[in-house]
Design an enzyme around this catalytic site. Structure first.
Site, mmCIF file in Angstrom:
data_model
loop_
_atom_site.group_PDB
_atom_site.id
_atom_site.type_symbol
_atom_site.label_atom_id
_atom_site.label_comp_id
_atom_site.label_asym_id
_atom_site.label_seq_id
_atom_site.Cartn_x
_atom_site.Cartn_y
_atom_site.Cartn_z
ATOM 1 C CE LYS A 103 -31.299 14.466 7.356
ATOM 2 N NZ LYS A 103 -30.373 15.164 8.249
ATOM 3 C CE1 TYR B 272 -38.474 7.429 15.974
ATOM 4 C CE2 TYR B 272 -40.106 8.880 14.976
ATOM 5 C CZ TYR B 272 -38.959 8.702 15.719
ATOM 6 O OH TYR B 272 -38.297 9.791 16.231
ATOM 7 C CB CYS C 39 -11.960 45.917 21.832
ATOM 8 S SG CYS C 39 -10.788 44.680 21.203
ATOM 9 C CB CYS D 148 -12.292 42.044 23.298
ATOM 10 S SG CYS D 148 -13.458 41.930 21.916
ATOM 11 C CB CYS E 283 -11.203 43.489 17.527
ATOM 12 S SG CYS E 283 -12.760 43.070 18.356
ATOM 13 C CE LYS F 3 -35.917 3.130 13.149
ATOM 14 N NZ LYS F 3 -37.130 3.342 13.967
ATOM 15 C CD GLU G 199 -39.121 4.249 10.609
ATOM 16 O OE1 GLU G 199 -39.515 5.123 11.384
ATOM 17 O OE2 GLU G 199 -38.943 3.057 10.925
ATOM 18 N NE ARG H 197 -33.389 13.621 19.788
ATOM 19 C CZ ARG H 197 -33.346 12.444 19.177
ATOM 20 N NH1 ARG H 197 -32.617 11.475 19.690
ATOM 21 N NH2 ARG H 197 -34.017 12.234 18.081
ATOM 22 C CD GLU I 134 -39.336 13.402 15.123
ATOM 23 O OE1 GLU I 134 -38.566 14.356 14.950
ATOM 24 O OE2 GLU I 134 -38.993 12.351 15.712
ATOM 25 C CE LYS J 240 -33.454 12.116 10.543
ATOM 26 N NZ LYS J 240 -33.963 13.472 10.863
ATOM 27 C CG LEU K 25 -31.422 7.702 13.669
ATOM 28 C CD1 LEU K 25 -32.519 7.761 12.610
ATOM 29 C CD2 LEU K 25 -31.167 6.268 14.076
ATOM 30 C CE1 TYR L 288 -25.607 19.798 14.578
ATOM 31 C CE2 TYR L 288 -26.396 17.759 13.590
ATOM 32 C CZ TYR L 288 -25.903 18.453 14.676
ATOM 33 O OH TYR L 288 -25.701 17.794 15.864
ATOM 34 C CB CYS M 218 -10.234 40.076 18.889
ATOM 35 S SG CYS M 218 -9.992 41.382 20.110
ATOM 36 C CG ASP N 242 -37.809 18.467 9.641
ATOM 37 O OD1 ASP N 242 -37.197 18.390 10.718
ATOM 38 O OD2 ASP N 242 -37.667 19.418 8.849
#
Length: 718
Positions: free
Chosen positions: A324, A236, A432, A453, A429, A300, A126, A149, A184, A128, A93, A46, A447, A130
């Site tokens: 990250k 936080y 179809c 389709c 395709c 920050k 600090e 959120r 979090e 992060k 962020l 991502y 297609c 998950d």
């Protein structure tokens, strides 16, 4: 999308296609992650898509899409919960991935604030966490609401569930009258393993990872279930406050700790990028032994006065960034390659893998992007993975970080079966049988079947009922598939004639599997409610290629009514330049096309797609049938007392009292739209020293032009 893309080598058409593909992929990922608690791509993938999108936009700023992922936060709230509008938006962020990115972040802060390289500038660092973001609102020291959120503006009301979490105090002493505490919700590794063991023993659902377990537990409609789950909370940040907590980020965190909130003990003050990176290394070394999942370190700016000056971009604060951690890898067998057909007809290859555990999560699917990626080349025909193609039976390296579906990153040729054949990407395709063609400059094969389709028709209907479009409660993806398969609906207008066509619709629907009288009645009630629909939701729901949520709002504001927009599209389609197949420059100079192109954020690609769609007889007839069942509501005027609210402002020349970025942010916060070019729709030009062609054009058009002092006086202290 390829792992390595030379952005500098992209042509404009390739860049435009990339941005479209990225917008679609990131939108799908947002919905899966934020709404369903079931991510379909890894965090690292991502982040890579967002980073690639930003890089292409930086090189081709005029191609930036109105629905650009860089302008989006999260996803709309899920069904089943009451909604809470955040008094202060919960933004995401920006991300950093290399050490050099942190130095760039520090330089950008100093440049924005006008600070020298040796001026003191402290940051906090600090872990992060998950988990799932949560906002807690206290009034007179008592917790009155808790919200997820959501899409950053509106979240889900999970107050009753939040009250079951031991780390969240129900009351606090000596706090401001109004205080929104943000943090979090997470689950420790030990608690996660114990929960999954209990779930398996009871025959219940097990979770892929602690983040999914925490999110699923917090978003239970029954608070008793949440209470039985071992959830934790780190504070936080904060939202609205009736009085400041402190003068600094670190001081505010310590104040929250004094109120009884858990704050992360690894939060420290840093003097510049060197110390920030040193703390990153220390946290990274402890990652495996922390007992809970983290995916990076957040930096920050410490001084809250500087945070206030820096302000926000559309979706992220300028004063913070997430650094990250690297992604994770594993090897497994590629068992098959399946082709999925999307809403726009795109044929997307999916790898079916022998299940493998990657970072504690079992994965069995991966994206293969497109036929070039499978063949071992990029869009320019240059080799990737040293030119190694991907074949069924191969031993492949899969890449993920954090969550679920990874991508295939490499192939071990030494383990390739002797009978493994090169993969032949289909040119018809699979749904179809229509020809699947790849246009010049397009990375994707599509297609040509259109509405015949079934895959495209179903995906268009799913898009139509999605939360950002018509959001019909009780009519989700599964129900759309069921009704389509049974012939109940074939196009959006059919949804609004269900009751009429089936007489006593409730009686017929309640006897179908999965339906009862109550749920059937609720569905028809929800459909009736959506006969009144906001103009921008209607536009987005049409599923027109390149038309995203932001562009739909821009078009709705500009034209006001569907009749005005469709008439403008008809005029554009009737222009000789359009009917004669002239180039983009000729179309851009056409008065009818100019009605669209003058709208900030609406470019030629979107205009062409919109005009082409509304010019196709079968598409227009389908839309007209839909419109006959609806009342389309005009957008509301923006309510603000600012003298520049609703005006289009252009800044040109040098500004001396504030940076250009600060001036733009201030204007937008006051309700103005800031444009990069002067046109007949421009209301005001702010010209500093060195103003050139823009000031000249403003004079020619008779547009009011003022200097920076007059601008500052106009907006006052706002």
């Amino acid at each position: 999308m390829q792992d390595q893309i030379d952005v500098d080598a992209l042509t404009r058409d390739e860049a435009r296609q990339r941005l479209e593909d990225l917008a679609q992929a990131i939108s799908r990922a947002d919905a899966a992650y934020h709404q369903a608690d079931a991510p379909e791509i890894s965090d690292a993938e991502y982040d890579r898509l967002k980073r690639l999108n930003a890089a292409i936009e930086a090189r081709f700023p005029d191609l930036k899409r109105a629905d650009s992922p860089s302008e989006q936060v999260g996803a709309p709230p899920a069904e089943g919960f009451q909604k809470i509008t955040h008094s202060t938006p919960m933004l995401s962020l920006g991300n950093a991935f290399e050490d050099a990115d942190i130095a760039d972040f520090d330089r950008s802060i100093r440049k924005y604030l006008g600070l020298t390289d040796d001026a003191p500038l402290a940051y906090t660092a600090e872990p992060k966490i998950d988990g799932l973001s949560l906002s807690l609102r206290y009034e007179d020291g008592r917790l009155v609401s808790a919200a997820t959120r959501g899409d950053g503006t509106v979240g889900e009301n999970v107050t009753a569930n939040a009250l079951t979490i031991a780390d969240i105090p129900e009351t606090v002493e000596d706090a401001p009258v109004v205080m929104e505490v943000r943090g979090e919700v997470y689950m420790s590794h030990a608690d996660f393993e114990a929960l999954n063991a209990r779930q398996a023993e009871a025959g219940g659902k097990t979770f892929a990872n602690p983040r999914n377990a925490a999110a699923g537990s917090l978003r239970q409609l029954d608070p008793d279930i949440t209470a039985s789950r071992p959830l934790r909370f780190f504070a936080y940040a904060w939202g609205s406050l009736s009085a400041p907590l402190a003068d600094t980020q670190n001081g505010a965190i310590r104040r929250l700790e004094g109120f009884g909130f858990q704050v992360n003990p690894l939060t420290v003050l840093c003097d510049g990028p060197g110390e920030m990176l040193a703390q990153y290394r220390r946290i990274e070394e402890q990652r495996a032994t922390l007992g809970y999942d983290i995916d990076g370190v957040v930096y920050k700016v410490n001084a809250l006065t500087l945070q206030a000056r820096l302000g926000f971009r559309s979706t992220t604060p300028r004063w913070a960034i997430a650094h990250k951690f690297p992604a994770e890898l594993a090897w497994t067998r590629l068992e098959a390659i399946d082709i999925q057909v999307g809403r726009t007809g795109a044929l997307s290859p999916v790898a079916r893998l022998t299940p493998v555990t990657v970072g504690g999560v079992v994965v069995s699917n991966a994206t293969l992007h497109n036929e070039d990626y499978i063949a071992g080349r990029d869009a320019n025909g240059q080799p990737i993975r040293d030119g190694k193609d991907i074949r069924v039976g191969d031993w492949v390296q899969v890449y993920r970080a954090g969550d679920v579906i990874p991508k295939v990153a490499d192939v071990d040729l030494s383990k390739r079966p002797g009978d493994a054949a090169p993969y032949a990407f289909p040119n018809v395709c699979p749904e179809c049988g229509s020809d699947a063609i790849r246009e010049e400059g397009d990375a994707v094969r599509r297609c040509t079947g259109g509405l015949i389709c079934p895959a495209q028709a179903v995906e268009k209907l799913k898009h139509f009922v999605s939360r950002a479009a018509f959001d019909i409660e009780g009519l989700g993806a599964k129900q759309v598939e069921q009704f389509f398969e049974d012939g109940w609906i074939r196009e959006p207008a059919d949804i609004f004639t269900l009751e009429e066509r089936y007489g006593s619709g409730v009686q017929q629907l309640k006897n179908r599997e999965g339906w009862g009288e109550k749920s059937a009645q609720k569905l028809f009630d929800a459909i009736r409610e959506r006969r009144d629909i906001a103009f921008h939701r209607f536009l987005f729901g049409l599923g027109i290629r390149h038309l995203g949520e932001v562009a739909a709002k821009d078009l709705a504001r500009a034209f006001g009514t569907w009749e005005a927009l469709s008439d403008a599209a008809d005029r554009a389609a009737a222009e000789p330049a359009a009917t004669e197949g002239a180039g983009r420059e000729a179309l851009a100079n056409s008065p009818a096309w100019g009605e669209f192109l003058a709208i900030d954020g609406v470019g030629m690609t979107l205009t062409q797609s919109l005009v082409a769609t509304l010019s196709q007889a079968h598409e227009r007839e389908s839309i007209d049938r839909l419109v006959s069942h609806l009342t389309i509501e005009a957008p509301e005027a923006q309510a603000t007392d600012s003298p520049v609210a609703g005006k289009t402002v252009v800044f040109t020349g040098s500004l001396e009292k504030m940076t250009r970025a600060e001036a733009k942010a201030r204007a937008e916060a006051l309700g103005a739209k800031v444009s990069g070019s002067v046109s007949a729709k421009t209301d005001l030009v702010v010209a500093g020293p060195g103003a050139g062609s823009k000031a000249k054009k403003a004079a020619e058009l008779g547009i009011e032009t003022i200097d920076e002092d007059a601008w500052v006086a106009l907006i006052g202290d706002a």
